[in-house]
Scaffold this active site. Structure first.
Site, PDB file in Angstrom:
ATOM      1  N   ASP A 102       9.015   2.443   0.654  1.00  0.00           N
ATOM      2  CA  ASP A 102       7.903   3.096   1.331  1.00  0.00           C
ATOM      3  C   ASP A 102       7.991   2.703   2.805  1.00  0.00           C
ATOM      4  OD1 ASP A 102       5.496   3.878   2.460  1.00  0.00           O
ATOM      5  OD2 ASP A 102       4.346   3.491   0.633  1.00  0.00           O
TER       6      ASP A 102
ATOM      7  N   LYS B  90       3.444   8.685   9.365  1.00  0.00           N
ATOM      8  CA  LYS B  90       3.050   8.160  10.666  1.00  0.00           C
ATOM      9  C   LYS B  90       3.921   8.704  11.795  1.00  0.00           C
ATOM     10  CE  LYS B  90       0.758   4.078   8.762  1.00  0.00           C
ATOM     11  NZ  LYS B  90      -0.638   4.492   8.983  1.00  0.00           N
TER      12      LYS B  90
ATOM     13  N   TYR C  65       0.847  -1.191   0.000  1.00  0.00           N
ATOM     14  CA  TYR C  65       0.000   0.000   0.000  1.00  0.00           C
ATOM     15  C   TYR C  65       0.879   1.237   0.000  1.00  0.00           C
ATOM     16  CZ  TYR C  65      -3.582   3.399   1.289  1.00  0.00           C
ATOM     17  OH  TYR C  65      -4.430   4.474   1.291  1.00  0.00           O
TER      18      TYR C  65
END
Length: 370
Positions: free
Chosen positions: A201, A229, A118
């Site tokens: 990522d 995050k 993702y």
């Protein structure tokens, strides 16, 4: 929540440490932690104070601030491959901008990515895009050459003419799936041979599996890195960075446009600095100890995968397990494709409580192994 047999989502009212309280006053041990950013837990006093102090001076300015530079310096110091960094407001923005930069730097359009990975909800990344799309049963869209994760042979056959290879170095949206031995090194070699750029990522793994992320843990350096995050300390902030000659292609110095009104927001940079400056080696040693305790307790009850302070327990009937845990005041992700996130505020009491509740569920309903 329908995927786990609940009609309504859990509506949060407040959080404190390892605990989340909903609007009905129910209290849960929280293993989701806003999907990973809260490494010091909810309403961490130092982070809250940093944000309050920053807010007294203003919430946004539309010009550069010292905290942006300071946060960039912290990132460059921590992440081995990053020489320059650009701040944005979300992981989706960071991934989208990184792909644009890679295409401009190489003069190539196609790119390689992996099924189940993702990289945000920008159109190029949405086919076979991990937990959200899979859990909701959304028809995939997107582009790119989508390959099986951990399959180097597939990459070797597809990388020709690609601008970049986009990969979560530890997959975190199809459950936690570690890289197979030699996979990341092999990607580095294939990219070097083909002229493609290697993009990690590390939105999930950055500052979680090590201060320098998965690239520090596994010793493989990408050309570009996407962060989010934890880097924002629980506020909307993300970043992307890499080698200086690549990052200098970005406007206003270079010809690759990227901008954002709230990028490098003073509240978010204050939160990010508060968190990153406290991530000492001792913090990661403690998180690893807690991870081992969780590992030892949960492994007998399913297929358990863990890398540092993130883990997944795979069982046959995850919805039944989710509902069982929720009834016992334990909140885990409403999808088996998501991770359990450890924090500094999860103690042995909370860890043992999760282990005991899973064991009880297994005895009662024969959840089974997968």
């Amino acid at each position: 929540m329908k995927a786990v047999g609940l009609e309504e989502p859990l509506f949060a009212r407040r959080g404190e440490g390892a605990y989340l309280e909903d609007v009905e006053g129910r209290r849960f041990v929280d293993w989701v932690l806003s999907w990973g950013p809260l490494i010091f837990g909810h309403a961490d006093p130092e982070t809250v104070e940093a944000v309050v102090e920053a807010a007294r001076d203003g919430t946004t300015f539309g010009t550069a601030t010292e905290r942006e530079v300071e946060l960039a310096a912290e990132i460059v110091d921590a992440v081995p491959s990053v020489e320059m960094v650009r701040l944005v407001s979300s992981g989706t923005e960071a991934a989208m901008s990184t792909l644009r930069l890679a295409r401009a730097a190489t003069g190539r359009e196609p790119f390689v990515r992996f099924a189940g990975g993702y990289h945000g909800h920008a159109d190029p990344f949405l086919s076979e895009a991990g937990s959200g799309v899979a859990t909701l049963g959304i028809s995939p869209s997107g582009e790119g050459r989508v390959l099986p994760y951990n399959d180097l042979d597939a990459v070797a056959g597809a990388i020709e003419g690609a601008a970049c290879v986009f990969v979560e170095p530890v997959a975190g949206n199809m459950g936690v799936v570690p890289p197979a031995g030699g996979f990341l090194d092999g990607l580095r070699r294939l990219c070097d041979e083909s002229g493609a750029l290697l993009v990690f990522d590390e939105v999930i793994t950055g500052f979680r599996v090590a201060r320098g992320g998965a690239q520090e843990r596994y010793g493989v350096l990408p050309d570009l890195t996407v962060l989010g995050k934890i880097v924002g300390g629980g506020l909307p902030l993300a970043a992307f960075g890499g080698r200086a000659e690549l990052m200098e292609r970005l406007a206003p110095v270079g010809d690759v446009y990227q901008a954002g009104t709230l990028s490098g927001n003073p509240l978010a940079t204050a939160a990010g600095l508060s968190v990153l400056r406290r991530l000492t080696p001792e913090i990661y040693e403690e998180l690893e100890r807690k991870g081992r305790r969780l590992d030892e307790g949960l492994r007998p009850h399913g297929r358990f995968e863990r890398v540092g302070a993130m883990a997944t327990l795979f069982v046959d009937d995850y919805p039944a397990l989710f509902r069982h845990l929720l009834e016992r005041g334990i909140y885990v992700a409403p999808s088996q494709n998501e991770a359990i996130f450890l924090s500094t505020v999860h103690g042995d009491h909370e860890i043992d409580g999760l282990i005991e509740a899973v064991a009880e569920a297994r005895e009662r309903s024969e959840l089974g192994l997968v």
